[in-house]
Enzyme design. Sequence first.
Site, PDB file in Angstrom:
ATOM      1  N   SER A   1       0.847  -1.210   0.092  1.00 29.60           N
ATOM      2  CA  SER A   1       0.006  -0.114  -0.027  1.00 29.60           C
ATOM      3  C   SER A   1       1.060   1.279  -0.006  1.00 29.60           C
ATOM      4  CB  SER A   1      -1.053  -0.095   1.210  1.00 29.60           C
ATOM      5  OG  SER A   1      -1.543   1.156   1.231  1.00 29.60           O
TER       6      SER A   1
ATOM      7  N   HIS B   1      -1.234  -1.506  -4.089  1.00 32.21           N
ATOM      8  CA  HIS B   1      -2.722  -0.842  -3.461  1.00 32.21           C
ATOM      9  C   HIS B   1      -2.845   0.511  -3.298  1.00 32.21           C
ATOM     10  CE1 HIS B   1      -6.007  -2.046  -0.855  1.00 32.21           C
ATOM     11  NE2 HIS B   1      -5.573  -0.942  -0.058  1.00 32.21           N
TER      12      HIS B   1
ATOM     13  N   ASP C   1      -4.712   3.682  -1.792  1.00 35.00           N
ATOM     14  CA  ASP C   1      -5.831   4.034  -0.823  1.00 35.00           C
ATOM     15  C   ASP C   1      -6.365   5.401  -0.890  1.00 35.00           C
ATOM     16  OD1 ASP C   1      -6.085   1.801   1.064  1.00 35.00           O
ATOM     17  OD2 ASP C   1      -3.861   2.027   1.569  1.00 35.00           O
TER      18      ASP C   1
ATOM     19  N   MET D   1      -8.814   8.498   0.115  1.00 33.62           N
ATOM     20  CA  MET D   1      -9.852   8.477   1.468  1.00 33.62           C
ATOM     21  C   MET D   1     -10.388   9.966   1.178  1.00 33.62           C
ATOM     22  SD  MET D   1      -7.083   7.522   4.330  1.00 33.62           S
ATOM     23  CE  MET D   1      -6.320   5.805   4.318  1.00 33.62           C
TER      24      MET D   1
ATOM     25  N   HIS E   1      -8.336   1.098  -3.432  1.00 40.38           N
ATOM     26  CA  HIS E   1      -9.361   0.986  -2.341  1.00 40.38           C
ATOM     27  C   HIS E   1     -10.217   2.227  -2.035  1.00 40.38           C
ATOM     28  CE1 HIS E   1      -9.512   0.066   2.046  1.00 40.38           C
ATOM     29  NE2 HIS E   1     -10.772   0.083   1.674  1.00 40.38           N
TER      30      HIS E   1
ATOM     31  N   MET F   1     -12.143   4.576  -0.188  1.00 41.60           N
ATOM     32  CA  MET F   1     -12.771   4.965   1.112  1.00 41.60           C
ATOM     33  C   MET F   1     -13.360   6.302   1.124  1.00 41.60           C
ATOM     34  SD  MET F   1      -9.803   3.437   3.514  1.00 41.60           S
ATOM     35  CE  MET F   1      -8.443   3.375   1.908  1.00 41.60           C
TER      36      MET F   1
ATOM     37  N   MET G   1     -11.533  -5.824   5.850  1.00 37.59           N
ATOM     38  CA  MET G   1     -10.709  -5.055   6.550  1.00 37.59           C
ATOM     39  C   MET G   1     -10.264  -5.499   7.904  1.00 37.59           C
ATOM     40  SD  MET G   1     -10.077  -2.375   4.718  1.00 37.59           S
ATOM     41  CE  MET G   1      -9.398  -1.409   5.853  1.00 37.59           C
TER      42      MET G   1
ATOM     43  N   ASP H   1      -6.924  -6.258   4.628  1.00 40.69           N
ATOM     44  CA  ASP H   1      -6.196  -5.223   4.697  1.00 40.69           C
ATOM     45  C   ASP H   1      -5.861  -4.352   6.025  1.00 40.69           C
ATOM     46  OD1 ASP H   1      -4.896  -2.403   4.035  1.00 40.69           O
ATOM     47  OD2 ASP H   1      -6.913  -1.800   2.851  1.00 40.69           O
TER      48      ASP H   1
END
Length: 227
Positions: free
Chosen positions: A13, A36, A38, A40, A71, A73, A142, A180
């Site tokens: 990540s 990966h 992320d 957010m 991913h 979020m 998660m 994760d």
Amino acid sequence: MLHYPVPVKLAPSILACDFTRLGEEIEAVAAAEYLHVDVMDGLFVPNISFGLPILAAAKRAAPPEQLIDVHLMIERPERYLADFAEAGADSLTVHVEATPHLHRAVQMTKALGKRSGVVVNPGTALETLRPVLGDVDLILIMSVNPGFGGQQFLPETLGRVRTVRDWLDEIGSVAELQVDGGVSASNAGALRDAGASVLVAGSSVFGAGGAAAGLAQLRAALTQGRA
Ligand code: DX5
Ligand code: ZN
């Protein structure tokens, strides 16, 4: 069991990497099957990470065969699926908690020609995955509350992974089962044995010692105890 003895894939990540050296950090983990990313939004999770321009840069820096695993979020992820697909995502994972239109988000992702993933927080019932289980390419469990890297692995995740592994095997699904949060050499073997097929790791890869070494340590932990 379908998952055994399929080798477990690794997904470093980039949230934990040194962003002043993004290209070099990604090069150091070129041997990983996934990268990966992320995203957010400061609303779905109490933190803001980065978005489309960083994804596009990561895609350019990664080897072409590495799967860019995004991913999301973010609230109502369906608003941005096309943008993230365009910016370089190969796989788009949305939270079941983030939209009342989970099925639509899965359909939209597949219509964009991308792999579709769904993810549950530690406090969310696994049953919420059931309606889309046969439609997706990836399920993410998660193992921390999302929003930050470097948190402690929640041990109850192992039982949750075993449950979803059984469900996938029952329907003959070859979807990836990803975990994760707080993944390290100390729990990677247990996650493999529970039926995980992709492990996401931030701080244990990009932490002290360099990313290539971190990745190799995780890989070594996964080959131990194998028949
Ligand atoms: C957490 C993110 C994770 C994070 C993992 O919300 O989804 O992908 O980068 O970081 P570590 O491996 O440090 O727990
Ligand atoms: Zn993540």
